[in-house]
Write a protein that holds these residues in place. Structure first.
Motif, PDB file in Angstrom:
ATOM      1  N   LYS A 266      27.205  37.565  31.821  1.00 45.98           N
ATOM      2  CA  LYS A 266      26.306  38.081  32.842  1.00 45.98           C
ATOM      3  C   LYS A 266      24.983  38.554  32.240  1.00 45.98           C
ATOM      4  O   LYS A 266      23.914  38.285  32.790  1.00 45.98           O
ATOM      5  N   VAL A 267      25.060  39.261  31.119  1.00 51.39           N
ATOM      6  CA  VAL A 267      23.852  39.710  30.418  1.00 51.39           C
ATOM      7  C   VAL A 267      23.672  38.810  29.204  1.00 51.39           C
ATOM      8  O   VAL A 267      24.441  38.856  28.240  1.00 51.39           O
ATOM      9  N   ILE A 268      22.663  37.944  29.240  1.00 49.25           N
ATOM     10  CA  ILE A 268      22.451  36.917  28.212  1.00 49.25           C
ATOM     11  C   ILE A 268      21.167  37.233  27.465  1.00 49.25           C
ATOM     12  O   ILE A 268      20.092  37.354  28.076  1.00 49.25           O
ATOM     13  N   ALA A 269      21.275  37.364  26.156  1.00 51.12           N
ATOM     14  CA  ALA A 269      20.099  37.586  25.307  1.00 51.12           C
ATOM     15  C   ALA A 269      19.620  36.249  24.762  1.00 51.12           C
ATOM     16  O   ALA A 269      20.419  35.456  24.255  1.00 51.12           O
ATOM     17  N   VAL A 270      18.342  35.996  24.874  1.00 55.08           N
ATOM     18  CA  VAL A 270      17.733  34.754  24.386  1.00 55.08           C
ATOM     19  C   VAL A 270      16.912  35.094  23.157  1.00 55.08           C
ATOM     20  O   VAL A 270      15.994  35.923  23.214  1.00 55.08           O
ATOM     21  N   THR A 271      17.231  34.464  22.044  1.00 58.65           N
ATOM     22  CA  THR A 271      16.519  34.728  20.796  1.00 58.65           C
ATOM     23  C   THR A 271      16.319  33.422  20.044  1.00 58.65           C
ATOM     24  O   THR A 271      16.725  32.347  20.511  1.00 58.65           O
ATOM     25  N   SER A 272      15.701  33.508  18.871  1.00 60.03           N
ATOM     26  CA  SER A 272      15.427  32.336  18.034  1.00 60.03           C
ATOM     27  C   SER A 272      15.376  32.794  16.586  1.00 60.03           C
ATOM     28  O   SER A 272      15.212  33.986  16.312  1.00 60.03           O
ATOM     29  N   PRO A 273      15.510  31.885  15.626  1.00 57.94           N
ATOM     30  CA  PRO A 273      15.421  32.305  14.227  1.00 57.94           C
ATOM     31  C   PRO A 273      14.057  32.880  13.869  1.00 57.94           C
ATOM     32  O   PRO A 273      13.965  33.903  13.197  1.00 57.94           O
ATOM     33  N   LEU A 274      12.978  32.228  14.311  1.00 56.52           N
ATOM     34  CA  LEU A 274      11.623  32.633  13.948  1.00 56.52           C
ATOM     35  C   LEU A 274      10.733  32.616  15.180  1.00 56.52           C
ATOM     36  O   LEU A 274      11.117  32.060  16.225  1.00 56.52           O
ATOM     37  N   PRO A 275       9.543  33.202  15.108  1.00 58.88           N
ATOM     38  CA  PRO A 275       8.628  33.144  16.254  1.00 58.88           C
ATOM     39  C   PRO A 275       8.141  31.721  16.521  1.00 58.88           C
ATOM     40  O   PRO A 275       8.326  30.810  15.721  1.00 58.88           O
ATOM     41  N   ARG A 276       7.519  31.560  17.689  1.00 60.01           N
ATOM     42  CA  ARG A 276       6.878  30.314  18.104  1.00 60.01           C
ATOM     43  C   ARG A 276       7.870  29.159  18.196  1.00 60.01           C
ATOM     44  O   ARG A 276       7.532  28.024  17.886  1.00 60.01           O
ATOM     45  N   GLU A 277       9.075  29.453  18.626  1.00 57.90           N
ATOM     46  CA  GLU A 277      10.060  28.394  18.842  1.00 57.90           C
ATOM     47  C   GLU A 277      10.395  28.219  20.318  1.00 57.90           C
ATOM     48  O   GLU A 277      11.252  27.425  20.666  1.00 57.90           O
ATOM     49  N   GLY A 278       9.714  28.976  21.202  1.00 58.47           N
ATOM     50  CA  GLY A 278       9.846  28.773  22.631  1.00 58.47           C
ATOM     51  C   GLY A 278      10.933  29.582  23.302  1.00 58.47           C
ATOM     52  O   GLY A 278      11.366  29.233  24.399  1.00 58.47           O
ATOM     53  N   LYS A 279      11.354  30.695  22.701  1.00 56.12           N
ATOM     54  CA  LYS A 279      12.434  31.478  23.304  1.00 56.12           C
ATOM     55  C   LYS A 279      11.996  32.110  24.620  1.00 56.12           C
ATOM     56  O   LYS A 279      12.782  32.181  25.576  1.00 56.12           O
ATOM     57  N   THR A 280      10.747  32.582  24.712  1.00 58.09           N
ATOM     58  CA  THR A 280      10.276  33.185  25.960  1.00 58.09           C
ATOM     59  C   THR A 280      10.227  32.164  27.085  1.00 58.09           C
ATOM     60  O   THR A 280      10.616  32.455  28.222  1.00 58.09           O
ATOM     61  N   SER A 281       9.767  30.974  26.785  1.00 58.25           N
ATOM     62  CA  SER A 281       9.738  29.922  27.799  1.00 58.25           C
ATOM     63  C   SER A 281      11.145  29.583  28.271  1.00 58.25           C
ATOM     64  O   SER A 281      11.388  29.388  29.464  1.00 58.25           O
ATOM     65  N   VAL A 282      12.098  29.524  27.336  1.00 55.44           N
ATOM     66  CA  VAL A 282      13.482  29.238  27.711  1.00 55.44           C
ATOM     67  C   VAL A 282      14.041  30.371  28.567  1.00 55.44           C
ATOM     68  O   VAL A 282      14.738  30.136  29.565  1.00 55.44           O
ATOM     69  N   ALA A 283      13.737  31.619  28.207  1.00 55.14           N
ATOM     70  CA  ALA A 283      14.237  32.756  28.982  1.00 55.14           C
ATOM     71  C   ALA A 283      13.686  32.733  30.404  1.00 55.14           C
ATOM     72  O   ALA A 283      14.425  32.951  31.381  1.00 55.14           O
ATOM     73  N   ILE A 284      12.393  32.476  30.557  1.00 56.78           N
ATOM     74  CA  ILE A 284      11.786  32.447  31.894  1.00 56.78           C
ATOM     75  C   ILE A 284      12.395  31.340  32.744  1.00 56.78           C
ATOM     76  O   ILE A 284      12.785  31.550  33.905  1.00 56.78           O
ATOM     77  N   ASN A 285      12.503  30.155  32.196  1.00 56.57           N
ATOM     78  CA  ASN A 285      13.010  29.032  32.975  1.00 56.57           C
ATOM     79  C   ASN A 285      14.516  29.114  33.203  1.00 56.57           C
ATOM     80  O   ASN A 285      15.024  28.602  34.206  1.00 56.57           O
ATOM     81  N   LEU A 286      15.240  29.736  32.273  1.00 56.21           N
ATOM     82  CA  LEU A 286      16.662  29.956  32.520  1.00 56.21           C
ATOM     83  C   LEU A 286      16.849  30.909  33.696  1.00 56.21           C
ATOM     84  O   LEU A 286      17.737  30.700  34.548  1.00 56.21           O
ATOM     85  N   ALA A 287      16.028  31.950  33.773  1.00 56.00           N
ATOM     86  CA  ALA A 287      16.102  32.867  34.916  1.00 56.00           C
ATOM     87  C   ALA A 287      15.794  32.133  36.213  1.00 56.00           C
ATOM     88  O   ALA A 287      16.469  32.334  37.238  1.00 56.00           O
ATOM     89  N   ALA A 288      14.784  31.261  36.191  1.00 49.65           N
ATOM     90  CA  ALA A 288      14.450  30.491  37.392  1.00 49.65           C
ATOM     91  C   ALA A 288      15.570  29.528  37.760  1.00 49.65           C
ATOM     92  O   ALA A 288      15.870  29.330  38.948  1.00 49.65           O
ATOM     93  N   ALA A 289      16.206  28.904  36.756  1.00 48.20           N
ATOM     94  CA  ALA A 289      17.297  27.966  37.032  1.00 48.20           C
ATOM     95  C   ALA A 289      18.508  28.689  37.607  1.00 48.20           C
ATOM     96  O   ALA A 289      19.180  28.182  38.519  1.00 48.20           O
ATOM     97  N   LEU A 290      18.830  29.883  37.088  1.00 46.86           N
ATOM     98  CA  LEU A 290      19.943  30.646  37.634  1.00 46.86           C
ATOM     99  C   LEU A 290      19.641  31.110  39.052  1.00 46.86           C
ATOM    100  O   LEU A 290      20.519  31.113  39.923  1.00 46.86           O
ATOM    101  N   ALA A 291      18.397  31.480  39.312  1.00 48.14           N
ATOM    102  CA  ALA A 291      18.020  31.912  40.657  1.00 48.14           C
ATOM    103  C   ALA A 291      18.010  30.759  41.639  1.00 48.14           C
ATOM    104  O   ALA A 291      18.132  30.982  42.855  1.00 48.14           O
ATOM    105  N   GLU A 292      17.877  29.544  41.156  1.00 50.39           N
ATOM    106  CA  GLU A 292      17.853  28.375  42.032  1.00 50.39           C
ATOM    107  C   GLU A 292      19.174  28.202  42.779  1.00 50.39           C
ATOM    108  O   GLU A 292      19.209  27.613  43.860  1.00 50.39           O
TER     109      GLU A 292
END
Length: 511
Positions: A266-292
């Motif tokens: 239910k509570v999912i943390a989205v992370t990445s090994p290093l910066p600039r790998e697109g974790k924020t974009s994945v988090a935003i779109n995952l939230a939109a996909a779950l809300a769909e």
């Protein structure tokens, strides 16, 4: 690597191969147009012996001449010839320099000699060649009969004097360009193969699956294709409802459902090994996909070092998670709505992010959000540079590790997983982000394009029970804190032959 692997390498590195091929061609053209033209003039000589009294003497003389003619070729560029020609013609060069411009060749099983002179001026090349041929004949006669050259048994006759050449021998543009092109292609292919052999990055789903299977890592939950429009349109389900990137997030959403069917995360943390790998974009779109699917979703920006969710979505930055953690506001006061899901931005950047994320206040905030929403997606800091992502391991149900294709190395994947395992964190799976669209298309064997039959006019605004819904990607909106969800799940639009009304919503109103 087999032949297909090499072909894939060439297809991936075609830009480097093309650049090196063009560079080689450019070098060939540069050499062609910076080299001074050189001309060659050739004189032919016939070597014979004086007439014999019978056939046997003639045969012996022919054998003698063929044996000697190869030695005569070495004499043509000797100082005996070059010194005399330089003085006779008054050339502005030394005998040694002239010797380097003279070449003598013989034809097999013949008594013919070719004397060739190379010079930058065609007239001077012909003049020097004829002078060398004349002097060469005199030198050879003197060598065969030192006492009296007039009675020498060998006679050299000039059968074809050198003529003025009409075209330069060098440079040859076609040959130079072809050599430059071939050299560039060889260098390009060699560079591509060497780069591929030394490349330790995770390139595709196959490589990532094999890597994780090698050390018993988490499963690969999906991949997301690279889209250059992501900067302008961060929510894929809003910009291109059925594009490859949106479908990638739907596959990720589906895979998450099967991670643990008894206790779904239910509570999912989205992370990445290093910066600039697109974790924020994945988090935003995952939230939109779950809300769909009609679920209520809250996106929490817990990256307190370099927060970017508010900037990407165009939300208020000053008030957010840190505001709640220091007791200046309640959660419902700083929650913001983005169409179909709610967002708790990071707020002001604190001086002690790790301590705030490990506090009891954060646990209370996440527990409260988990009670209010069906899904909570937490965007955290990268794993390897800082410990921020690891300190919340006890308050999240699992981590989603985002890897960037062709950038994240195998060693970084292993280090990130070990760092999470060290704090006994549950890693739900990995996501390969920014994959090549060609590889995505070849993986599934087709591409799907959605074309609506009608396009409604006017601004979409619908009220149910006095509350407005403004879905993202066809999903019903979740209410702001303090309200109730008042929409039914619509599901994805793939199986329905209806107009996705959410695509026509006013973009400025959603922002």
């Amino acid at each position: 690597m087999d032949l297909r692997d090499y072909l894939r390498v060439l297809a991936r590195r075609w830009r480097a191969i093309t650049v090196l091929a063009l560079l080689g061609t450019a070098v060939g053209a540069l050499i062609t147009y910076t080299t001074h033209p050189e001309y060659r003039a050739t004189a032919k000589l016939f070597v014979s012996v004086r007439e014999g009294s019978d056939t046997l003497q003639l045969a012996q003389g022919n054998v003698f001449t063929q044996a000697r003619v190869r030695s005569y070729a070495e004499v043509a560029a000797s100082p005996l010839v070059s010194r005399y020609v330089v003085e006779a013609l008054g050339l502005d060069m030394t005998p040694h320099q002239l010797s380097r411009r003279i070449s003598a060749t013989t034809q097999p099983d013949t008594v013919l000699l070719r004397l060739t002179v190379t010079d930058t001026r065609p007239e001077r090349a012909a003049r020097i060649s004829n002078a060398v041929a004349k002097r060469f004949a005199e030198v050879v006669r003197g060598l065969e009969r030192p006492d009296d050259a007039r009675t020498s048994p060998v006679r050299l006759s000039i059968t074809q004097p050198a003529s003025v050449p009409t075209a330069p021998f060098s440079p040859r543009p076609e040959v130079n360009l072809a050599i430059g092109l071939m050299a560039g292609l060889v260098l390009g292919v060699g560079f591509a193969v060497a780069r591929e052999s030394m490349d330790r990055s995770v390139r595709d789903m196959k490589t990532l699956t094999e890597l994780l299977a090698g050390f018993g890592g988490p499963p690969v939950l999906g991949s997301v294709a690279h889209d250059p429009r992501t900067v302008r349109h961060p929510v894929a389900l809003l910009d291109d409802l059925h594009g490859p990137r949106a479908e990638g997030f739907r596959r990720l959403r589906t895979s998450l459902r099967f991670v643990d069917v008894d206790q779904p995360p239910k509570v999912i943390a989205v992370t990445s090994p290093l910066p600039r790998e697109g974790k924020t974009s994945v988090a935003i779109n995952l939230a939109a996909a779950l809300a769909e699917t009609g679920a209520s979703v809250c996106l929490v920006d817990a990256d307190l070092r370099r927060p970017s969710t508010a900037r990407v979505l165009g939300l208020v930055r000053d008030a957010g998670l840190t505001t709640v953690l220091i007791g200046q506001a309640e959660v419902h006061q700083v929650l913001q709505s983005v169409g179909s899901f709610s967002v708790l931005t990071s707020g002001s950047v604190p001086p002690n992010p790790t301590e705030l994320l490990g506090s009891d206040q954060l646990r209370a905030v996440l527990r409260g959000l988990a009670e209010k929403f069906d899904h909570v997606v937490v965007d955290t800091a990268p794993v390897l540079p800082v410990a921020d992502a690891s300190v919340i391991a006890t308050v999240v149900d699992g981590y989603l590790l985002v890897l960037r294709a062709s950038r994240t190395s195998r060693d970084q994947v292993g280090a990130a997983l070990r760092a999470l395992q060290h704090v006994s964190a549950s890693v739900l799976g990995t996501v390969l982000n920014m994959t090549s669209s060609k590889e995505e298309g070849s993986t599934y064997g087709y591409t799907y394009e959605y074309r609506p039959q009608h396009r409604p006019t006017g601004r979409f605004s619908k009220r149910r029970g006095g509350r407005q819904t403004a879905p993202v990607g066809g999903a019903p909106a979740v209410p702001t804190p303090g309200g109730e969800q008042d929409a039914q799940a619509t599901g994805t639009q793939e199986a329905l032959d209806v107009e996705p009304h959410s695509m026509t919503a006013d973009r400025s109103a959603q922002r």
